[in-house]
Design an enzyme around this catalytic site. Structure first.
Site, PDB file in Angstrom:
ATOM      1  N   ASP A  67     -61.790 -43.971  43.949  1.00 24.41           N
ATOM      2  CA  ASP A  67     -60.685 -44.600  44.679  1.00 24.41           C
ATOM      3  C   ASP A  67     -60.741 -44.289  46.175  1.00 24.41           C
ATOM      4  OD1 ASP A  67     -60.075 -41.903  44.426  1.00 24.41           O
ATOM      5  OD2 ASP A  67     -58.326 -42.205  43.163  1.00 24.41           O
ATOM      6  N   ASN A 136     -48.439 -36.836  37.261  1.00 23.35           N
ATOM      7  CA  ASN A 136     -47.841 -37.842  36.379  1.00 23.35           C
ATOM      8  C   ASN A 136     -48.880 -38.434  35.429  1.00 23.35           C
ATOM      9  OD1 ASN A 136     -49.365 -39.382  38.106  1.00 23.35           O
ATOM     10  ND2 ASN A 136     -47.676 -40.603  38.927  1.00 23.35           N
ATOM     11  N   HIS A 138     -51.800 -39.616  36.145  1.00 23.21           N
ATOM     12  CA  HIS A 138     -52.657 -40.713  36.610  1.00 23.21           C
ATOM     13  C   HIS A 138     -54.114 -40.253  36.634  1.00 23.21           C
ATOM     14  CE1 HIS A 138     -52.003 -39.550  41.135  1.00 23.21           C
ATOM     15  NE2 HIS A 138     -53.217 -39.174  40.818  1.00 23.21           N
ATOM     16  N   GLU A 143     -51.630 -45.442  38.261  1.00 20.71           N
ATOM     17  CA  GLU A 143     -50.315 -44.834  38.080  1.00 20.71           C
ATOM     18  C   GLU A 143     -49.688 -45.266  36.754  1.00 20.71           C
ATOM     19  OE1 GLU A 143     -49.653 -42.541  40.039  1.00 20.71           O
ATOM     20  OE2 GLU A 143     -49.367 -43.079  42.125  1.00 20.71           O
TER      21      GLU A 143
END
Ligand code: GLP
Length: 249
Positions: A67, A136, A138, A143
């Site tokens: 990413d 979280n 991810h 996400e």
């Protein structure tokens, strides 16, 4: 999923580095998928050490990063381009033309993203993908969502991720709100995956990934469906999982 738990961060990094190094030794022209974040810094340090000791060679390695932030100049101190060069690429003999990091500043980003996936496929696919995990759950910048994303695409970062990543920036407002990320589908096509996690703030996400139901609200939970995943944790990140599930290493 095979799960190893290590005494601390350094040992976690060493175990993961040994795994990546073994991949490079067994297949010197491996296609590696690489991750950024604080977690893999130790792993990259150890790979550089192994390279300096001539234990591994990056001459024929091809890499694809997961990413990149959108709208951040490539040369920005916080771009993943800079991170990868400072932590790994500048210190080993990987060829610049074999490095692939998604670009966050292209005009037609949708078609660029499609080409990124096509390039991974036409190179033969990722042999070993390194992953971290967000607080979280991810992976990459995928996400929590209502569906698992299949392809590389532009993603909106959640307030939680923006807050978590603000530590690298002067202030939270400077954190880009969007990124380009390999899709979950892209990641799942990798032949092997090694996921590393360190620290108590990751313990819940790690537990949800391993023991929770497979749910796009917990992106990493899809890894339960992959047939070759090694999870390397330190003790703090393993705090919420049953000792019977892992090997102490
Ligand atoms: C970042 C990256 C992920 C990384 C995760 C955890 O935002 N996009 O690839 O795994 O968040 O980062 P860290 O290792 O710094 O906790």
């Amino acid at each position: 999923m095979k799960i190893y738990v290590c005494e601390n961060y350094d040992r976690m990094s060493e175990v993961a580095a040994n795994y990546v190094a073994a991949q490079i030794t067994l297949k010197p022209n491996s296609i590696l998928g690489l991750a950024t974040g604080s977690t893999p810094e130790g792993l990259y340090r150890q790979l550089v050490e192994k390279y300096n000791k001539k234990e591994i060679d990056f001459n024929d390695i091809i890499s694809f990063n997961l990413d990149e932030y959108l709208d951040l100049p490539k040369e920005d101190v916080n771009s993943y381009y800079t991170f990868m060069h400072e932590n790994l690429f500048n210190h080993v003999n990987i060829k610049e033309e074999n490095i692939n990091i998604p670009e966050g500043n292209v005009d037609d980003i949708e078609s660029y993203a499609m080409k990124y996936d096509n390039k991974i496929d036409s190179s033969g696919g990722i042999d070993l993908q390194v992953l971290g995990i967000g607080n979280n759950a991810h992976i990459g910048f995928n996400e929590p969502s209502d569906t698992f994303s299949r392809y590389t695409e532009v993603v909106n970062l959640t307030p939680e991720t923006i807050e978590a990543n603000a530590r690298f920036f002067d202030n939270e407002d400077d954190v880009p709100k969007k990124a380009i990320s390999m899709g979950i589908g892209t990641i799942m096509k990798s032949k092997k995956i090694v996921l590393i996690a360190s620290g108590e703030e990751k313990a819940q996400a790690v537990n949800d990934m391993i023991n929770g139901r497979i749910d796009p609200k917990v992106p990493a939970s899809i890894l339960q469906l992959h047939e070759d995943v090694l999870v390397v944790l330190d003790e703090a990140a393993a705090k919420k999982i049953d000792k019977k599930l892992y090997k102490k290493i």
